[in-house]
Design a protein around this motif. Structure first.
Motif, short mmCIF file in Angstrom:
data_model
loop_
_atom_site.label_atom_id
_atom_site.label_comp_id
_atom_site.label_asym_id
_atom_site.label_seq_id
_atom_site.Cartn_x
_atom_site.Cartn_y
_atom_site.Cartn_z
N ASP A 195 0.83 -1.21 0.00
CA ASP A 195 0.00 0.00 0.00
C ASP A 195 0.87 1.26 0.00
N GLN A 196 1.95 1.23 0.77
CA GLN A 196 2.83 2.39 0.85
C GLN A 196 3.53 2.64 -0.49
N ILE A 197 3.97 1.57 -1.15
CA ILE A 197 4.66 1.73 -2.43
C ILE A 197 3.68 2.23 -3.50
N ILE A 198 2.46 1.71 -3.49
CA ILE A 198 1.45 2.16 -4.47
C ILE A 198 1.12 3.64 -4.23
N GLN A 199 1.02 4.03 -2.97
CA GLN A 199 0.78 5.44 -2.66
C GLN A 199 1.96 6.30 -3.14
N TYR A 200 3.16 5.81 -2.94
CA TYR A 200 4.38 6.47 -3.40
C TYR A 200 4.35 6.63 -4.92
N MET A 201 3.91 5.59 -5.61
CA MET A 201 3.79 5.67 -7.07
C MET A 201 2.80 6.75 -7.49
N GLY A 202 1.73 6.87 -6.72
CA GLY A 202 0.75 7.91 -7.02
C GLY A 202 1.33 9.32 -6.90
N TYR A 203 2.19 9.49 -5.89
CA TYR A 203 2.84 10.79 -5.71
C TYR A 203 3.79 11.11 -6.87
N HIS A 204 4.37 10.07 -7.47
CA HIS A 204 5.37 10.24 -8.53
C HIS A 204 4.81 9.88 -9.91
N ILE A 205 3.50 9.98 -10.06
CA ILE A 205 2.85 9.54 -11.29
C ILE A 205 3.33 10.34 -12.50
N GLU A 262 -0.05 17.58 -24.30
CA GLU A 262 0.11 18.04 -22.91
C GLU A 262 0.05 16.86 -21.93
N ILE A 263 -0.83 15.90 -22.22
CA ILE A 263 -0.92 14.71 -21.36
C ILE A 263 0.39 13.93 -21.39
N ALA A 264 0.92 13.74 -22.59
CA ALA A 264 2.18 13.00 -22.74
C ALA A 264 3.31 13.70 -21.97
N TYR A 265 3.38 15.02 -22.06
CA TYR A 265 4.41 15.78 -21.36
C TYR A 265 4.18 15.72 -19.85
N PHE A 266 2.92 15.87 -19.44
CA PHE A 266 2.56 15.88 -18.01
C PHE A 266 2.94 14.56 -17.34
N LEU A 267 2.76 13.44 -18.04
CA LEU A 267 3.04 12.13 -17.47
C LEU A 267 4.45 11.61 -17.82
N SER A 268 5.28 12.49 -18.37
CA SER A 268 6.70 12.20 -18.64
C SER A 268 6.92 11.10 -19.66
N TYR A 269 6.04 11.02 -20.67
CA TYR A 269 6.32 10.14 -21.79
C TYR A 269 7.31 10.84 -22.72
N SER A 270 8.19 10.11 -23.37
CA SER A 270 9.25 10.71 -24.17
C SER A 270 8.73 11.45 -25.39
N SER A 271 7.55 11.04 -25.88
CA SER A 271 6.97 11.72 -27.05
C SER A 271 5.49 11.37 -27.14
N LEU A 272 4.76 12.12 -27.94
CA LEU A 272 3.34 11.84 -28.15
C LEU A 272 3.14 10.47 -28.82
N PRO A 273 3.93 10.13 -29.87
CA PRO A 273 3.75 8.80 -30.47
C PRO A 273 3.97 7.66 -29.48
N TYR A 274 4.96 7.82 -28.61
CA TYR A 274 5.22 6.76 -27.63
C TYR A 274 4.06 6.65 -26.64
N PHE A 275 3.53 7.80 -26.21
CA PHE A 275 2.37 7.80 -25.32
C PHE A 275 1.19 7.10 -25.99
#
Length: 314
Positions: A195-205, A262-275
């Motif tokens: 639960d703690q790791i999943i919460q941590y993942m949420g903080y670093h989404i 913007e979604i791709a950039y916000f979630l740290s995907y390398s590019s729109l095509p990759y997202f």
């Protein structure tokens, strides 16, 4: 004509029922344990519990059953997120065939579960003592019961045991002894850590999280981290994190607050095509198609609601 009688063998004969219970426990319940000189089985109708049989621990989920032979020490502890419902039946028998069930645990099929339901139903019609109170150690018979209800309980129980024995003969070699598991304390610690790791993942989404970073922040080895997620979630840690990213992307698309770049950039995907590629891999459709399907469903619901209001007005 002289007829010759053929005496039919009865491989499993139940002599008596000691207790028969259907418990609806709180999710944090603990039974410290006991041992007795008769047979008992515990069936999990709902939830997850950790069961001790002598020095072994076994995790049982919904649909699982475990058998305790006479004089086995056994204890129970809830380890799931939901409150468990358990069926416990204890009985006596001198049938040699019952040895098949020594230290056995199985996952029951629909037929076997149905037989347990029939036992419980007949017990409710037969016993005056409530079956949902764990402290009751001897069942009492009602003054008025359906015809042959006591016999029906015994026969349903015998039929259940025979059916399980037949259905699980092939797996007998795999179920001879319980698989040693972590103690309930360790199971609960793992649940908390997960639960703690999943919460941590949420903080670093919005970041590109790595296994190394998780291991360092939680002082856990790579193998222990992967084992934890595979055991509890059926996938690796980063696979789980990537799924969380896609779910967040879907939320943003439904909100309509960002475009796809913007979604791709916000979630740290390398590019729109990759997202887009990762989104389609996870959902089976592109972000654009997903957005269109959501809008289509929304419009359909609006039209349906409007039609219903118009009918009410008329």
């Amino acid at each position: 004509m002289t007829y010759i009688k053929t005496r039919l063998k009865r491989d499993i004969v139940i002599d008596s029922v000691i207790t028969l219970h259907y418990f609806e426990y709180m999710k944090d319940f603990i039974f410290q344990g006991e041992s007795h000189d008769f047979w008992e089985f515990l069936y999990v109708d709902k939830g997850t519990v950790s069961v001790r049989s002598d020095d072994d621990w076994l995790t049982l989920n919904t649909g699982d059953i475990i058998f305790h032979k006479p004089n086995d020490f056994h204890a129970i502890r809830s380890i799931g997120k939901n409150s468990p419902n358990l069926v416990a039946v204890s009985f006596t028998t001198e049938s040699p065939a019952i040895s098949f069930f020594c230290n056995k645990s199985f996952t029951l099929d629909i037929q076997e579960r149905s037989l347990i339901s029939l036992i419980i139903r007949e017990a409710r019609d037969t016993f005056s003592t409530p079956i949902h109170i764990p402290s009751i150690e001897q069942v009492q018979i009602k003054s008025e019961t359906p015809f042959a209800s006591e016999q029906m309980i015994l026969q349903y129980l015998e039929l259940f045991l025979i059916t399980v024995c037949r259905n699980h003969q092939e797996s007998a070699g795999h179920a001879q002894t319980l698989v040693r598991r972590s103690s309930p304390e360790k199971e609960m610690a793992n649940e908390t850590l997960l639960d703690q790791i999943i919460q941590y993942m949420g903080y670093h989404i919005c970041e590109r999280l790595t296994v190394s970073a998780i291991c360092e922040d939680f002082s856990i080895s790579r193998s222990a981290l992967q084992t934890l997620f595979h055991d509890k979630e059926g996938c690796g840690a980063i696979d789980y994190f990537n799924t969380m990213k896609i779910e967040r992307a879907k939320e943003i698309i439904r909100e309509g607050s960002m475009n796809y770049t913007e979604i791709a950039y916000f979630l740290s995907y390398s590019s729109l095509p990759y997202f887009s590629k990762q989104f389609k891999k996870a959902t089976g459709m592109s972000p654009l198609k997903y957005s269109s399907s959501i809008k289509g469903m929304t419009e359909a619901l609006k039209k349906s609601s409007t039609k219903n209001r118009n009918r009410e007005i008329k």
